[in-house]
Design an enzyme around this catalytic site. Sequence first.
Site, mmCIF file in Angstrom:
data_model
loop_
_atom_site.group_PDB
_atom_site.id
_atom_site.type_symbol
_atom_site.label_atom_id
_atom_site.label_comp_id
_atom_site.label_asym_id
_atom_site.label_seq_id
_atom_site.Cartn_x
_atom_site.Cartn_y
_atom_site.Cartn_z
ATOM 1 N N ARG A 50 0.856 -1.198 0.000
ATOM 2 C CA ARG A 50 0.000 0.000 0.000
ATOM 3 C C ARG A 50 0.890 1.246 0.000
ATOM 4 N NH1 ARG A 50 -1.457 1.601 4.609
ATOM 5 N NH2 ARG A 50 -2.282 -0.377 5.361
ATOM 6 N N TYR A 102 -16.136 17.375 -15.316
ATOM 7 C CA TYR A 102 -16.477 15.952 -15.301
ATOM 8 C C TYR A 102 -17.558 15.703 -14.237
ATOM 9 C CZ TYR A 102 -15.950 10.930 -14.749
ATOM 10 O OH TYR A 102 -16.191 9.587 -14.667
ATOM 11 N N ASP A 174 -7.112 19.331 -13.716
ATOM 12 C CA ASP A 174 -7.423 18.004 -14.249
ATOM 13 C C ASP A 174 -6.989 18.015 -15.716
ATOM 14 O OD1 ASP A 174 -8.632 15.771 -15.421
ATOM 15 O OD2 ASP A 174 -10.438 15.902 -14.184
ATOM 16 N N LYS A 199 -7.942 7.034 -19.069
ATOM 17 C CA LYS A 199 -8.248 7.554 -20.393
ATOM 18 C C LYS A 199 -7.008 7.462 -21.297
ATOM 19 C CE LYS A 199 -12.052 8.274 -18.176
ATOM 20 N NZ LYS A 199 -12.389 9.498 -17.512
#
Length: 384
Positions: A50, A102, A174, A199
């Site tokens: 992690r 978004y 972003d 993406k």
Amino acid sequence: MKNNLKFGTKAIHAGVSPDPSTGAIMTPIFQTSTYVQASPGQHKGFEYSRTQNPTRQALEQNIAALENGKYGLAFASGLAAIDAIIKLLKPGDEVISTNDLYGGSYRIFTKVFQDFGIRFHFTGMNNPNEVKNLVNGNTKLIWAETPTNPMMNVIDIAAISEIAKAHNILLAVDNTFATPYLQNPLDLGADIVMHSVTKYLGGHSDVIMGAIVVNDESLYERLAFLQNSCGGVPGPQDAFLVLRGIKTLHLRMDRHCKNGEQIARFLAGHNRVDKVYWPGFKDHPGYEIATRQMRNYGGMISFTLKDDSQESAFKVLEKFRLFSLAESLGGVESLCGHPASMTHAAIPKEGRLKVGLKDSLIRLSVGVEDGDDLVDDISQALQK
Ligand SMILES: *Cc1c(COP(=O)(O)O)cnc(C)c1O
């Protein structure tokens, strides 16, 4: 590695080197949760996956290099990356965000973090003065997305960053739509750049992932603390897939841009089409800024129909053969979508119409197929 290498070289080499134990040229998938220690605290920089994983680390360094940043952090999704950024804030803090963003970002802001006492203001950022007017003593973060999804508005990152710097506010951008190949927000004054790696960076529609890149060491440490404390990390298999995908990012983007231009021009000349939103048109309101801050105009295009209704949009969407009707974008295959009922359904209708997101608006993520075949497909889908 030298930091003055050009983009295509960094895409392939940054952060990665042959595996020292075998010489394997591809970064191994370190599918392990933990690492053996010789004595408590005596380890090779890896304790628990992690916190650190070698495959993920190679990817984090690679993405950081592509954004001309010092530090990269990978997350289990774009939204997990946004989640970490907003957790830099405290109750009472305020955020100024673009109003054309978004849908999932709007949802996490208003439906999750608002309940934790963080206030969000939404405004059009085409005019930086609108941002200035919303700044007060509690403003801690400006959230910008450019080009915006799905209206392709272009925000002047350098102008917004001046306002942010003058008031000691963090600016996060972003950069999912533009990708680091077309635009580098840190170079334009942003403090944080965020990606939905799902993406274009992944590029093959096979991974969900997010990333953050920063230059400031203390900001990096706070974000790494959140990454480890909240735990939204990606697995090593996915990190490998994205490392592989990024190796062709520059090649893919060149074709996305070329096909995007061909299709935008075809749509603009079609008698059923009302408006085409693509920042490469000289009469697009963001053309000048896009030309200054981006290297090309990308493969994302939205358009509306003269017969503006959801029904006529649905008919066109159902007729596409090469463009697949699906959420998401940025993959090698062309996709089409209906933002009002799909990606942006979380935004109330009045809010949608205010930014021009009409019922007939169709969004295209133009892939890297042959451009002529894509034009033929659109042409037959638009036939009544
Ligand atoms: C998809 C997307 C996100 C969210 O990313 P996920 O990887 O789906 O969590 C955020 N911003 C933009 C612009 C996106 O397109």
